[in-house]
Motif scaffolding. Structure first.
Motif, PDB file in Angstrom:
ATOM      1  N   UNK A 282       0.795  -1.127   0.034  1.00  0.00           N
ATOM      2  CA  UNK A 282       0.025  -0.037   0.156  1.00  0.00           C
ATOM      3  C   UNK A 282       0.860   1.191  -0.074  1.00  0.00           C
ATOM      4  N   UNK A 283       0.374   2.368  -0.594  1.00  0.00           N
ATOM      5  CA  UNK A 283       1.111   3.468  -0.540  1.00  0.00           C
ATOM      6  C   UNK A 283       1.321   3.938   0.906  1.00  0.00           C
ATOM      7  N   UNK A 284       2.335   4.528   1.011  1.00  0.00           N
ATOM      8  CA  UNK A 284       2.593   5.122   2.543  1.00  0.00           C
ATOM      9  C   UNK A 284       4.251   5.342   2.603  1.00  0.00           C
ATOM     10  N   UNK A 285       4.563   5.741   3.781  1.00  0.00           N
ATOM     11  CA  UNK A 285       6.031   6.201   3.754  1.00  0.00           C
ATOM     12  C   UNK A 285       6.996   5.227   3.664  1.00  0.00           C
ATOM     13  N   UNK A 286       6.608   4.011   3.669  1.00  0.00           N
ATOM     14  CA  UNK A 286       7.702   2.851   3.786  1.00  0.00           C
ATOM     15  C   UNK A 286       7.594   2.280   2.233  1.00  0.00           C
ATOM     16  N   UNK A 287       6.407   2.054   1.528  1.00  0.00           N
ATOM     17  CA  UNK A 287       6.524   1.306   0.431  1.00  0.00           C
ATOM     18  C   UNK A 287       6.041   2.347  -1.041  1.00  0.00           C
ATOM     19  N   UNK A 288       6.064   3.736  -0.693  1.00  0.00           N
ATOM     20  CA  UNK A 288       5.668   4.482  -1.839  1.00  0.00           C
ATOM     21  C   UNK A 288       6.675   4.455  -2.710  1.00  0.00           C
TER      22      UNK A 288
END
Ligand SMILES: CC(C)(COP(=O)(O)OP(=O)(O)OC[C@H]1O[C@@H](n2cnc3c(N)ncnc32)[C@H](O)[C@@H]1OP(=O)(O)O)[C@@H](O)C(=O)NCCC(=O)NCCS
Length: 160
Positions: free
Chosen positions: A154-160
């Motif tokens: 999911x998009x987010x700080x760790x996997x964007x």
């Protein structure tokens, strides 16, 4: 919970000061598993989160004062079971400590931890090509299933 499995080998819950050793073990695990990549800061962050959770545990195998194995359990609710079940992850024994019963002791401690909390099932994911691990789990009484894993980042700080 502290379980002695030999004069100098014990299974116990992890402490903050174990994080560096555990990160080293996870680096080895995520190097074996093609679906994952080792990343010290992520593993440290994940371990710290696990240490804060009341319904999770990191079990550590300590031999001669050195951390040589680990596994983690996180509690989830199973509608299939109508109650609590547990996800077992991060199962690894250091290469030079294998075939001495440490993996067996970690799984037995995991089962005891889960049963004490009323969990009715444990489950795990393993690579289909990891024959050593699959033989180990079979020997330890874990059944195969027809389930396969899918994941979506999911998009987010760790996997964007
Ligand atoms: C799988 C693993 C955790 C087993 O740990 P271990 O401490 O060596 O296991 P134990 O000594 O307690 O073995 C218990 C029984 O499992 C079986 N077993 C363990 N390793 C095995 C292997 N490589 N091949 C076949 N059977 C094996 C044996 O029957 C053993 O009993 P025995 O020694 O009396 O024959 C360890 O090999 C490991 O860390 N592997 C790399 C990481 C990994 O793949 N983790 C699993 C991710 S899903």
């Amino acid at each position: 919970m502290v379980i002695m499995i030999a004069a100098n080998i014990k299974i116990r819950p992890a402490r903050n000061e174990d994080i560096e050793s555990l990160t080293g073990l996870l680096e080895e695990l995520f190097t074996i598993e093609a679906d994952f990549s080792p990343d010290t800061s992520r593993q440290s962050a994940g371990l710290r989160l696990l240490l804060q959770k009341r319904d999770a545990v990191i079990l550590v195998a300590e031999s001669g004062g050195k951390v040589v194995g680990m596994c983690t359990i996180q509690v989830v609710i199973s509608t299939a079971e109508g109650g609590l079940s547990g996800v077992l992850e991060d199962m690894i024994v250091a290469r030079d400590a294998r075939r001495q019963g440490i993996g067996r002791a970690l799984l037995q401690a995991a089962e005891s931890w889960a049963e004490e909390r009323g969990l009715t099932r444990l489950q795990l994911l393993a690579e289909s090509e990891n024959e050593a691990a699959l033989a180990f789990y079979f020997k330890m009484g874990w059944q195969g299933t027809g389930l396969v894993c899918r994941r979506k980042f999911l998009s987010g700080p760790r996997h964007s």
